[in-house]
Scaffold this motif. Structure first.
Motif, PDB file in Angstrom:
ATOM      1  N   VAL A 262       0.816  -1.217   0.000  1.00 35.43           N
ATOM      2  CA  VAL A 262       0.000   0.000   0.000  1.00 35.43           C
ATOM      3  C   VAL A 262       0.849   1.266   0.000  1.00 35.43           C
ATOM      4  O   VAL A 262       0.561   2.200  -0.762  1.00 35.43           O
ATOM      5  N   PRO A 263       1.898   1.413   0.832  1.00 37.68           N
ATOM      6  CA  PRO A 263       2.686   2.651   0.786  1.00 37.68           C
ATOM      7  C   PRO A 263       3.282   2.944  -0.593  1.00 37.68           C
ATOM      8  O   PRO A 263       3.567   4.097  -0.900  1.00 37.68           O
ATOM      9  N   SER A 264       3.464   1.912  -1.429  1.00 38.86           N
ATOM     10  CA  SER A 264       3.934   2.123  -2.801  1.00 38.86           C
ATOM     11  C   SER A 264       2.761   2.205  -3.763  1.00 38.86           C
ATOM     12  O   SER A 264       2.879   1.853  -4.938  1.00 38.86           O
ATOM     13  N   LEU A 265       1.612   2.682  -3.235  1.00 36.34           N
ATOM     14  CA  LEU A 265       0.386   2.847  -4.031  1.00 36.34           C
ATOM     15  C   LEU A 265      -0.095   1.522  -4.583  1.00 36.34           C
ATOM     16  O   LEU A 265      -0.562   1.417  -5.715  1.00 36.34           O
ATOM     17  N   ASN A 266       0.039   0.472  -3.767  1.00 39.14           N
ATOM     18  CA  ASN A 266      -0.483  -0.859  -4.079  1.00 39.14           C
ATOM     19  C   ASN A 266       0.241  -1.517  -5.253  1.00 39.14           C
ATOM     20  O   ASN A 266      -0.285  -2.442  -5.870  1.00 39.14           O
ATOM     21  N   VAL A 267       1.426  -1.017  -5.561  1.00 39.35           N
ATOM     22  CA  VAL A 267       2.220  -1.628  -6.626  1.00 39.35           C
ATOM     23  C   VAL A 267       2.834  -2.921  -6.097  1.00 39.35           C
ATOM     24  O   VAL A 267       3.284  -2.964  -4.948  1.00 39.35           O
ATOM     25  N   PRO A 268       2.871  -4.015  -6.903  1.00 38.42           N
ATOM     26  CA  PRO A 268       3.527  -5.248  -6.459  1.00 38.42           C
ATOM     27  C   PRO A 268       4.980  -4.979  -6.091  1.00 38.42           C
ATOM     28  O   PRO A 268       5.729  -4.369  -6.852  1.00 38.42           O
ATOM     29  N   THR A 269       5.357  -5.432  -4.908  1.00 35.67           N
ATOM     30  CA  THR A 269       6.664  -5.101  -4.357  1.00 35.67           C
ATOM     31  C   THR A 269       7.366  -6.367  -3.893  1.00 35.67           C
ATOM     32  O   THR A 269       6.741  -7.262  -3.321  1.00 35.67           O
ATOM     33  N   LEU A 270       8.658  -6.430  -4.136  1.00 35.19           N
ATOM     34  CA  LEU A 270       9.515  -7.524  -3.673  1.00 35.19           C
ATOM     35  C   LEU A 270      10.603  -6.924  -2.790  1.00 35.19           C
ATOM     36  O   LEU A 270      11.242  -5.940  -3.175  1.00 35.19           O
ATOM     37  N   TRP A 271      10.800  -7.484  -1.612  1.00 31.76           N
ATOM     38  CA  TRP A 271      11.772  -6.954  -0.648  1.00 31.76           C
ATOM     39  C   TRP A 271      12.940  -7.921  -0.476  1.00 31.76           C
ATOM     40  O   TRP A 271      12.754  -9.139  -0.447  1.00 31.76           O
ATOM     41  N   VAL A 272      14.124  -7.351  -0.340  1.00 32.78           N
ATOM     42  CA  VAL A 272      15.316  -8.094   0.056  1.00 32.78           C
ATOM     43  C   VAL A 272      15.777  -7.510   1.385  1.00 32.78           C
ATOM     44  O   VAL A 272      16.021  -6.303   1.481  1.00 32.78           O
ATOM     45  N   MET A 273      15.863  -8.358   2.402  1.00 35.97           N
ATOM     46  CA  MET A 273      16.176  -7.882   3.747  1.00 35.97           C
ATOM     47  C   MET A 273      17.385  -8.626   4.304  1.00 35.97           C
ATOM     48  O   MET A 273      17.597  -9.800   4.011  1.00 35.97           O
ATOM     49  N   SER A 274      18.127  -7.900   5.115  1.00 35.53           N
ATOM     50  CA  SER A 274      19.287  -8.483   5.778  1.00 35.53           C
ATOM     51  C   SER A 274      19.399  -7.874   7.165  1.00 35.53           C
ATOM     52  O   SER A 274      19.217  -6.661   7.335  1.00 35.53           O
ATOM     53  N   PRO A 275      19.674  -8.698   8.173  1.00 38.29           N
ATOM     54  CA  PRO A 275      19.807  -8.141   9.521  1.00 38.29           C
ATOM     55  C   PRO A 275      21.059  -7.276   9.635  1.00 38.29           C
ATOM     56  O   PRO A 275      22.084  -7.533   8.999  1.00 38.29           O
ATOM     57  N   VAL A 276      20.962  -6.241  10.438  1.00 38.35           N
ATOM     58  CA  VAL A 276      22.097  -5.362  10.720  1.00 38.35           C
ATOM     59  C   VAL A 276      22.614  -5.725  12.104  1.00 38.35           C
ATOM     60  O   VAL A 276      21.857  -5.678  13.086  1.00 38.35           O
ATOM     61  N   GLY A 277      23.857  -6.114  12.159  1.00 37.14           N
ATOM     62  CA  GLY A 277      24.391  -6.574  13.434  1.00 37.14           C
ATOM     63  C   GLY A 277      25.661  -5.854  13.829  1.00 37.14           C
ATOM     64  O   GLY A 277      26.384  -5.303  12.997  1.00 37.14           O
ATOM     65  N   GLU A 278      25.896  -5.857  15.145  1.00 39.58           N
ATOM     66  CA  GLU A 278      27.126  -5.275  15.687  1.00 39.58           C
ATOM     67  C   GLU A 278      27.551  -6.095  16.885  1.00 39.58           C
ATOM     68  O   GLU A 278      26.745  -6.357  17.787  1.00 39.58           O
ATOM     69  N   ASP A 279      28.796  -6.518  16.837  1.00 36.96           N
ATOM     70  CA  ASP A 279      29.364  -7.318  17.931  1.00 36.96           C
ATOM     71  C   ASP A 279      28.552  -8.577  18.175  1.00 36.96           C
ATOM     72  O   ASP A 279      28.300  -8.989  19.315  1.00 36.96           O
ATOM     73  N   GLY A 280      28.084  -9.218  17.061  1.00 35.13           N
ATOM     74  CA  GLY A 280      27.340 -10.463  17.174  1.00 35.13           C
ATOM     75  C   GLY A 280      25.902 -10.296  17.613  1.00 35.13           C
ATOM     76  O   GLY A 280      25.214 -11.293  17.868  1.00 35.13           O
ATOM     77  N   LYS A 281      25.405  -9.067  17.669  1.00 41.35           N
ATOM     78  CA  LYS A 281      24.035  -8.822  18.121  1.00 41.35           C
ATOM     79  C   LYS A 281      23.266  -8.109  17.015  1.00 41.35           C
ATOM     80  O   LYS A 281      23.776  -7.187  16.378  1.00 41.35           O
ATOM     81  N   ILE A 282      22.037  -8.582  16.778  1.00 37.65           N
ATOM     82  CA  ILE A 282      21.183  -7.959  15.766  1.00 37.65           C
ATOM     83  C   ILE A 282      20.595  -6.679  16.350  1.00 37.65           C
ATOM     84  O   ILE A 282      19.927  -6.694  17.398  1.00 37.65           O
ATOM     85  N   ILE A 283      20.866  -5.554  15.659  1.00 41.47           N
ATOM     86  CA  ILE A 283      20.359  -4.272  16.150  1.00 41.47           C
ATOM     87  C   ILE A 283      19.245  -3.718  15.253  1.00 41.47           C
ATOM     88  O   ILE A 283      18.662  -2.690  15.576  1.00 41.47           O
ATOM     89  N   GLY A 284      18.972  -4.385  14.169  1.00 40.20           N
ATOM     90  CA  GLY A 284      17.920  -3.911  13.279  1.00 40.20           C
ATOM     91  C   GLY A 284      17.908  -4.698  11.988  1.00 40.20           C
ATOM     92  O   GLY A 284      18.634  -5.689  11.827  1.00 40.20           O
ATOM     93  N   VAL A 285      17.075  -4.264  11.048  1.00 38.95           N
ATOM     94  CA  VAL A 285      16.929  -4.930   9.754  1.00 38.95           C
ATOM     95  C   VAL A 285      16.927  -3.869   8.667  1.00 38.95           C
ATOM     96  O   VAL A 285      16.249  -2.838   8.796  1.00 38.95           O
ATOM     97  N   MET A 286      17.722  -4.103   7.619  1.00 40.46           N
ATOM     98  CA  MET A 286      17.690  -3.237   6.442  1.00 40.46           C
ATOM     99  C   MET A 286      16.864  -3.916   5.360  1.00 40.46           C
ATOM    100  O   MET A 286      17.079  -5.089   5.056  1.00 40.46           O
ATOM    101  N   ALA A 287      15.909  -3.185   4.785  1.00 36.15           N
ATOM    102  CA  ALA A 287      15.031  -3.724   3.746  1.00 36.15           C
ATOM    103  C   ALA A 287      15.173  -2.880   2.492  1.00 36.15           C
ATOM    104  O   ALA A 287      15.126  -1.651   2.553  1.00 36.15           O
ATOM    105  N   VAL A 288      15.375  -3.552   1.366  1.00 37.58           N
ATOM    106  CA  VAL A 288      15.510  -2.889   0.071  1.00 37.58           C
ATOM    107  C   VAL A 288      14.367  -3.338  -0.821  1.00 37.58           C
ATOM    108  O   VAL A 288      14.110  -4.536  -0.963  1.00 37.58           O
ATOM    109  N   GLN A 289      13.669  -2.365  -1.393  1.00 36.33           N
ATOM    110  CA  GLN A 289      12.562  -2.669  -2.292  1.00 36.33           C
ATOM    111  C   GLN A 289      13.105  -2.861  -3.712  1.00 36.33           C
ATOM    112  O   GLN A 289      13.668  -1.946  -4.298  1.00 36.33           O
ATOM    113  N   VAL A 290      12.947  -4.083  -4.227  1.00 34.92           N
ATOM    114  CA  VAL A 290      13.511  -4.421  -5.533  1.00 34.92           C
ATOM    115  C   VAL A 290      12.618  -3.862  -6.631  1.00 34.92           C
ATOM    116  O   VAL A 290      11.401  -4.083  -6.622  1.00 34.92           O
TER     117      VAL A 290
END
Length: 743
Positions: free
Chosen positions: A289-317
């Protein structure tokens, strides 16, 4: 009866003189009269003369040959052209799969490398910290009104225009103060996402804005360079703490917000389960919906520091990444795909994941075709409006069904437009996505060369038949039936038939040739009978030297004949004391007695299914399970040795001798085959053979000795006693002796 040769074609025979005319007069008949007589004879008797029959035969054979050659040429040509068409769509399918995997790999590796980047790690920490600071920052009524107005006047109208529906602005209203605050500063001021991404700092003095001013240029450069549709950062609580385009999803919570059912939320939950920033999650296309209901594919990878996950980065393909690969950047003709060749992707829901060629080149015709094939008119119209078919066009065709079943191949079937196509299909597993790749071309275009080949062969056949007819008229005057009969007989002999004879008698050259042929045929039959008798003798001799299967391969010309066998019981028997017994016997008498013993051994072996491998004057090597696998091969060999001991007992009783049998038994892997070149010997060798030979020599006294492997296969027995140890490559192995019961 010998046929009379026809008259020469250029003159009629001279008739006898008519009565009363003295020496007679010559009367010449013309060709039309002869033809008339020929047809009159056919009508009255139902038969033709030799020349006419030859003419019919030549015409029939020649025309048939032309038809057969034409048919063979047509079939071969059609198969070759069809194979070429199949290879073309198959090559297209494979190239698209390879390129798509390569593109996805490059894209995902780029995302992984970025998620490990120090700037991304620092940005995730900064935006998360700024988000936490905004929890205590109040949102003014003016800012809330600005956000509500943006949803009401900008976002929802654009969404309705793109999706064709009617959305309620209130369902997207911010549920958290930080969300409302950020959207008031970075989202609501713009009516276009492309403008929003250019703002670095809203100037509100917040720590989040400070982080945005620091990292927005970096992320903007990444998005524009890589062609991302968007790039978002989320903390471990599901909050979208950053969005490059500052869209409607900025500040939302993917776990309980309005987009909790989106593929962004699904991928985020999976990404949090990953334990390494080297791992990725790729979501399938879904409407966002935020992309005006356009079909969307996401590639995500966890963001980590010192062996701990601090967040997730998501890229809209971007969808263009896939379309550029599947359409060859829309260079279909340049890629040799003609006017109808194309390739496309389909998901496991039977919906397209890329754009079809006809939609991009001829949208109006595409709409008419898919509607006539069963697509809903509203769906087809929607595809033209959005200029795309992802998650709209359904493709439940035979190639897609088979590929979703894990099959790969080619088929001629109707496609999503209802057109008959030559399609190559295959499943595609890429980063957890389960898609189908279909490469196809309309059969009218793919098989156009076959139609042209059919027309050319047809014209060639007509020309050949006309030419053959003219030649047959000439050749029919040359050949005669006796030669045909003799030729048929020769062909039969050349095909291998013997004893062929033709009806012939002396009188002319053809008759003499027939008699000579008959003499030759009878001579060949006598020689063939002699050869057959000799072959039977040779076969019988071979069967005494080697098994039937080995003899068969030897006769076929195999130079090296050997075979490995996994589970074979081997026995090596040796006669003890025979030399002392035969010391006073002649060589013939001694050998005759040995042969009697071996024949008795052979009879016992046949009863127990044991096969003799070779025998010498004092040694006898046999096996069970070599040619015919047997589960109880060990038991059979043991029973055979018992009978062999009985044979020795009878021999001693009959001849007043005191010879003994010493036998060794082992089981395991062996190799059998022919040894030698000029003098062939069928032999068997291997560890089991060697061990059986060594076991029989473990004691100087007669008896039957077996290895531990043999005893293990026999199970519990009370007729065994320990006889010692024998050294093997695997270490010492216990040897047992079978105790004969008293008789």
């Amino acid at each position: 009866m010998t046929a009379v040769p026809p008259a020469a074609p250029d003159a009629d025979p001279i008739p006898p003189a008519e009565p009363g005319t003295g020496t007679g007069s010559i009367r010449v008949t013309d060709q039309p009269a002869r033809r008339k007589g020929r047809w009159r004879r056919f009508l009255t008797t139902g038969s033709l003369d030799i020349q006419s029959k030859l003419l019919v035969m030549l015409l029939g054979v020649s025309v048939l040959a032309a038809l057969v050659i034409g048919a063979v040429g047509y079939v071969n040509g059609r198969n070759a052209l069809q194979t070429a068409a199949l290879n073309q769509v198959t090559s297209l399918r494979e190239s698209r799969i390879t390129e798509l995997k390569r593109s996805f790999n490059q894209f995902t590796q780029t995302v992984v490398s970025q998620s490990r980047n120090a700037s991304v790690i620092g940005a995730t920490k900064a935006f998360t910290s700024g988000w936490d600071d905004l929890q205590d920052t109040p949102v003014s009524a003016s800012d809330r009104s600005k956000v509500d107005g943006w949803y009401r006047d900008t976002f929802v109208p654009q969404l309705d225009a793109r999706s064709g529906g009617t959305a309620n602005p209130e369902q997207f209203a911010p549920t958290q103060d930080p969300q409302a605050y950020l959207q008031a500063k970075y989202t609501a001021p713009f009516d276009d996402y492309d403008k929003a991404i250019k703002q670095d700092d809203a100037g509100d003095g917040s720590s989040w804005s400070a982080a945005h001013a620091e990292y927005q240029p970096y992320f903007r450069q990444i998005v524009e360079a890589q062609g991302y549709e968007d790039l978002a950062l989320m903390d471990t609580n599901g909050n979208v703490v950053y969005s490059a385009y500052a869209g409607a999803d900025l500040g939302t919570n993917v776990e309980d917000g309005p987009y909790r059912d989106s593929n962004l939320a699904t991928g985020y939950k999976e990404a949090l389960q990953l334990t390494s920033s080297d791992d990725i999650v790729v979501t399938d296309f879904a409407r966002y919906v935020p992309s005006l209901n356009v079909p969307t594919l996401w590639v995500m990878s966890p963001v980590g520091e010192d062996g701990k996950i601090i967040g997730v980065m998501a890229v809209q393909v971007p969808v263009d990444l896939i379309n550029q690969v599947m359409t060859g950047d829309q260079h279909w003709a340049k890629d040799g795909l003609g006017d109808t060749g194309e390739s496309y992707l389909v998901g496991d829901d039977d919906l397209m994941r890329s754009y079809p060629r006809q939609l991009l080149e001829h949208p109006k015709q595409y709409e008419r075709d898919v509607v006539s094939a069963g697509t809903a008119p509203a769906t087809a119209k929607r595809e033209l409006q959005v200029k795309g078919s992802v998650l709209l066009q359904q493709v439940n065709t035979t190639p897609v069904t088979r590929a979703l079943q894990g099959k790969t191949g080619t088929v001629v079937a109707d496609d999503y437009r209802g057109k008959e196509t030559l399609a190559a299909y295959a499943p595609l597993e890429v980063d957890g996505l389960r898609w189908v790749v279909v490469a196809q071309m309309d059969t009218s275009e793919a098989f156009a060369p076959i139609n042209e080949l059919t027309r050319n062969i047809g014209l060639a056949l007509v020309g050949i038949i006309v030419l053959v007819s003219l030649l047959s008229l000439l050749l029919a005057q040359v050949f005669v039936r006796p030669i045909r009969r003799l030729q048929t007989a020769v062909n039969r002999v050349s095909a291998g038939e013997i004893g062929v004879e033709v009806r012939a008698k002396q009188g002319d050259e053809i008759g003499d040739l027939g008699l000579a042929f008959n003499d030759m045929s009878r001579s060949l039959k006598v020689k063939q009978d002699l050869l057959d008798d000799q072959r039977r003798q040779n076969d019988a001799l071979l069967r005494t030297m080697m098994p039937d299967e080995v003899a068969k391969r030897y006769k076929q010309g195999d130079q090296t004949i050997a075979a490995d066998h996994q589970d074979v019981a081997v026995v090596y028997a040796d006669i003890i004391g025979f030399d002392d017994f035969a010391r006073d016997l002649s060589a013939e008498e001694s050998l005759a007695l040995v042969n009697d013993v071996w024949r008795s051994f052979d009879d016992a072996a046949q009863r127990h299914g044991v096969e003799r491998v070779r025998s010498t004057r004092s040694g006898y090597l046999a096996s069970c399970g070599l040619s015919v696998p047997r589960v109880d091969n060990v038991r059979r060999v043991v029973d055979f040795t018992a009978d062999a001991q009985a044979v020795i007992d009878r021999f001693n009783a009959q001849n007043g001798a005191s010879i003994g049998l010493r036998a060794g038994i082992d089981t395991g892997e062996v190799t059998s085959g022919l040894v030698g070149k000029s003098s062939l010997i069928y032999d068997m060798w291997g560890d089991a053979v060697s061990l059986a030979f060594r076991v029989q020599g473990i004691a100087p006294t007669p008896g039957v000795f077996a290895t531990q492997r043999v005893v293990d296969k026999l199970g519990d027995r009370n007729d065994l006693e320990e006889a010692g140890l024998v050294e093997t490559q695997g270490g010492p192995q216990r040897v047992w002796k079978f105790v004969r019961s008293a008789r």
